[in-house]
Motif scaffolding. Structure first.
Motif, PDB file in Angstrom:
ATOM      1  N   ILE A 147      77.532  -2.860  25.104  1.00 27.29           N
ATOM      2  CA  ILE A 147      77.583  -2.365  26.482  1.00 27.29           C
ATOM      3  C   ILE A 147      77.511  -3.525  27.473  1.00 27.29           C
ATOM      4  N   LYS A 148      76.666  -4.507  27.183  1.00 29.52           N
ATOM      5  CA  LYS A 148      76.531  -5.656  28.084  1.00 29.52           C
ATOM      6  C   LYS A 148      77.844  -6.438  28.174  1.00 29.52           C
ATOM      7  N   PHE A 149      78.500  -6.654  27.051  1.00 26.27           N
ATOM      8  CA  PHE A 149      79.772  -7.379  27.079  1.00 26.27           C
ATOM      9  C   PHE A 149      80.863  -6.546  27.749  1.00 26.27           C
TER      10      PHE A 149
ATOM     11  N   ALA B  51      70.473 -14.692  34.239  1.00 32.12           N
ATOM     12  CA  ALA B  51      69.335 -13.929  33.738  1.00 32.12           C
ATOM     13  C   ALA B  51      69.740 -12.961  32.633  1.00 32.12           C
ATOM     14  N   THR B  52      70.814 -12.200  32.859  1.00 35.65           N
ATOM     15  CA  THR B  52      71.223 -11.226  31.836  1.00 35.65           C
ATOM     16  C   THR B  52      71.834 -11.913  30.619  1.00 35.65           C
ATOM     17  N   GLY B  53      72.486 -13.059  30.830  1.00 32.91           N
ATOM     18  CA  GLY B  53      73.026 -13.798  29.697  1.00 32.91           C
ATOM     19  C   GLY B  53      71.925 -14.356  28.818  1.00 32.91           C
ATOM     20  N   LEU B  54      70.873 -14.893  29.450  1.00 27.78           N
ATOM     21  CA  LEU B  54      69.737 -15.399  28.684  1.00 27.78           C
ATOM     22  C   LEU B  54      69.043 -14.264  27.949  1.00 27.78           C
ATOM     23  N   HIS B  55      68.930 -13.125  28.618  1.00 28.11           N
ATOM     24  CA  HIS B  55      68.331 -11.964  27.961  1.00 28.11           C
ATOM     25  C   HIS B  55      69.189 -11.502  26.784  1.00 28.11           C
ATOM     26  N   ALA B  56      70.509 -11.490  26.969  1.00 25.49           N
ATOM     27  CA  ALA B  56      71.405 -11.084  25.884  1.00 25.49           C
ATOM     28  C   ALA B  56      71.269 -12.023  24.691  1.00 25.49           C
ATOM     29  N   LEU B  57      71.039 -13.306  24.957  1.00 28.99           N
ATOM     30  CA  LEU B  57      70.816 -14.254  23.870  1.00 28.99           C
ATOM     31  C   LEU B  57      69.564 -13.873  23.081  1.00 28.99           C
ATOM     32  N   HIS B  58      68.505 -13.498  23.790  1.00 24.14           N
ATOM     33  CA  HIS B  58      67.273 -13.080  23.121  1.00 24.14           C
ATOM     34  C   HIS B  58      67.492 -11.789  22.334  1.00 24.14           C
ATOM     35  N   VAL B  59      68.283 -10.874  22.893  1.00 24.88           N
ATOM     36  CA  VAL B  59      68.592  -9.642  22.166  1.00 24.88           C
ATOM     37  C   VAL B  59      69.361  -9.965  20.889  1.00 24.88           C
ATOM     38  N   THR B  60      70.290 -10.911  20.969  1.00 23.70           N
ATOM     39  CA  THR B  60      71.071 -11.309  19.794  1.00 23.70           C
ATOM     40  C   THR B  60      70.165 -11.864  18.703  1.00 23.70           C
TER      41      THR B  60
ATOM     42  N   LEU C 147      56.983  -7.241  17.829  1.00 22.41           N
ATOM     43  CA  LEU C 147      56.357  -7.726  19.063  1.00 22.41           C
ATOM     44  C   LEU C 147      57.359  -8.515  19.905  1.00 22.41           C
ATOM     45  N   TYR C 148      58.160  -9.326  19.256  1.00 24.35           N
ATOM     46  CA  TYR C 148      59.214 -10.061  19.970  1.00 24.35           C
ATOM     47  C   TYR C 148      60.189  -9.083  20.627  1.00 24.35           C
ATOM     48  N   TRP C 149      60.551  -8.038  19.900  1.00 23.13           N
ATOM     49  CA  TRP C 149      61.503  -7.058  20.433  1.00 23.13           C
ATOM     50  C   TRP C 149      60.909  -6.314  21.643  1.00 23.13           C
ATOM     51  N   HIS C 150      59.637  -5.980  21.568  1.00 20.22           N
ATOM     52  CA  HIS C 150      58.979  -5.334  22.708  1.00 20.22           C
ATOM     53  C   HIS C 150      59.009  -6.261  23.935  1.00 20.22           C
ATOM     54  N   PHE C 151      58.796  -7.540  23.708  1.00 20.78           N
ATOM     55  CA  PHE C 151      58.852  -8.499  24.819  1.00 20.78           C
ATOM     56  C   PHE C 151      60.242  -8.519  25.451  1.00 20.78           C
ATOM     57  N   VAL C 152      61.265  -8.537  24.618  1.00 14.39           N
ATOM     58  CA  VAL C 152      62.641  -8.533  25.121  1.00 14.39           C
ATOM     59  C   VAL C 152      62.900  -7.272  25.948  1.00 14.39           C
TER      60      VAL C 152
ATOM     61  N   LEU D  95      64.512  -6.759  34.791  1.00 16.14           N
ATOM     62  CA  LEU D  95      65.869  -7.112  35.229  1.00 16.14           C
ATOM     63  C   LEU D  95      66.627  -5.900  35.761  1.00 16.14           C
ATOM     64  N   TRP D  96      66.400  -4.755  35.147  1.00 15.65           N
ATOM     65  CA  TRP D  96      67.148  -3.549  35.519  1.00 15.65           C
ATOM     66  C   TRP D  96      67.009  -3.193  37.000  1.00 15.65           C
ATOM     67  N   PRO D  97      65.792  -3.050  37.532  1.00 23.38           N
ATOM     68  CA  PRO D  97      65.715  -2.708  38.979  1.00 23.38           C
ATOM     69  C   PRO D  97      66.177  -3.833  39.886  1.00 23.38           C
ATOM     70  N   ILE D  98      65.977  -5.084  39.481  1.00 18.19           N
ATOM     71  CA  ILE D  98      66.359  -6.210  40.341  1.00 18.19           C
ATOM     72  C   ILE D  98      67.858  -6.251  40.557  1.00 18.19           C
ATOM     73  N   PHE D  99      68.637  -6.050  39.502  1.00 13.86           N
ATOM     74  CA  PHE D  99      70.082  -6.210  39.599  1.00 13.86           C
ATOM     75  C   PHE D  99      70.860  -4.896  39.706  1.00 13.86           C
ATOM     76  N   TYR D 100      70.189  -3.776  39.468  1.00 17.40           N
ATOM     77  CA  TYR D 100      70.920  -2.502  39.475  1.00 17.40           C
ATOM     78  C   TYR D 100      70.380  -1.486  40.478  1.00 17.40           C
ATOM     79  N   LEU D 101      69.104  -1.558  40.833  1.00 19.67           N
ATOM     80  CA  LEU D 101      68.512  -0.483  41.620  1.00 19.67           C
ATOM     81  C   LEU D 101      67.926  -0.924  42.951  1.00 19.67           C
ATOM     82  N   ALA D 102      67.452  -2.132  43.062  1.00 23.03           N
ATOM     83  CA  ALA D 102      66.665  -2.537  44.235  1.00 23.03           C
ATOM     84  C   ALA D 102      67.492  -2.409  45.515  1.00 23.03           C
TER      85      ALA D 102
END
Length: 211
Positions: A116-118, A156-165, A192-197, A204-211
């Motif tokens: 979805i991100k890509f 920000a979202t690219g760095l997050h996507a890297l962590h998700v990968t 625990l790592y996944w929860h952090f991600v 990120l969601w409200p900052i770039f999509y809702l705020a």
């Protein structure tokens, strides 16, 4: 030295007990996640700083973002966090097949998130939105601050996507190992790592999509 059972990872030679080994892993993970939290905290501070300088530009950027895709991805990550938490409980209870299935299910949702991100990125590119303010979108919307908004968004979202990968790869590997009966690879640390991600995305969601 604690003897490993069918559901307990063995103790490595440089640890006196399994409990000591588990404690060392938790401390190392806590330090790693703390460093990651500092990284994203700096990024959030940078975003909020620029948002205060160009609030109108950020409103325009958010209005042109793919809110529905970002919101779907939020749901995907929330469900994935639930699955991996259930996987940890199942592994502790000795339910190997269930733990493996839930872990692989979490990894699959990680792939869904990335797909979805890509898809989002592809749409932005087709709209003429590229990092650094490049693309015909910025000729049509010359507001000051818009290039900054989109550059921060991709950063920000690219760095997050890297962590998700990374997390998706780890979960997939752990899931396969659980199915094979090689429970020396506990899923708890990866969970625990996944929860952090997931928590990072919740910011990120409200900052770039809702705020």
């Amino acid at each position: 030295m604690t003897e490993p059972t069918a559901l307990t990872p063995p103790t490595h030679d440089h640890y006196a007990t399994l409990e000591q080994q588990a404690q060392a892993v938790k401390i190392a993970l806590a330090l790693f996640l703390a460093s990651e939290a500092l990284l994203f905290t700096g990024i959030f501070a940078l975003i909020l700083s620029y948002q205060s300088d160009w609030p109108e530009a950020f409103k325009i950027g958010i209005a042109h973002n793919t809110k529905y895709l970002g919101s779907i991805n939020t749901g995907v990550l929330l469900v994935s966090s639930t699955l991996v938490a259930l996987a940890v409980d199942a592994q502790r209870a000795g339910r190997r097949l269930l733990a493996g299935s839930l872990t692989l299910g979490t990894a699959f949702l990680g792939l869904v998130f990335l797909a979805i991100k890509f898809t989002e990125y592809a749409k932005h590119f087709s709209d003429g939105i590229y990092p650094g303010g490049r693309g015909h979108f910025f000729l049509e919307h010359p507001e000051h601050g818009l290039p900054t908004f989109w550059t921060l968004y991709f950063l920000a979202t690219g760095l997050h996507a890297l962590h998700v990968t990374i997390g998706t790869g780890l979960l997939g590997y752990r899931g396969v190992m659980i199915f094979r009966g090689s429970l020396t690879h506990s899923v708890e640390a990866t969970a625990l790592y996944w929860h952090f991600v997931d928590i990072v995305w919740i910011f990120l969601w409200p900052i770039f999509y809702l705020a």
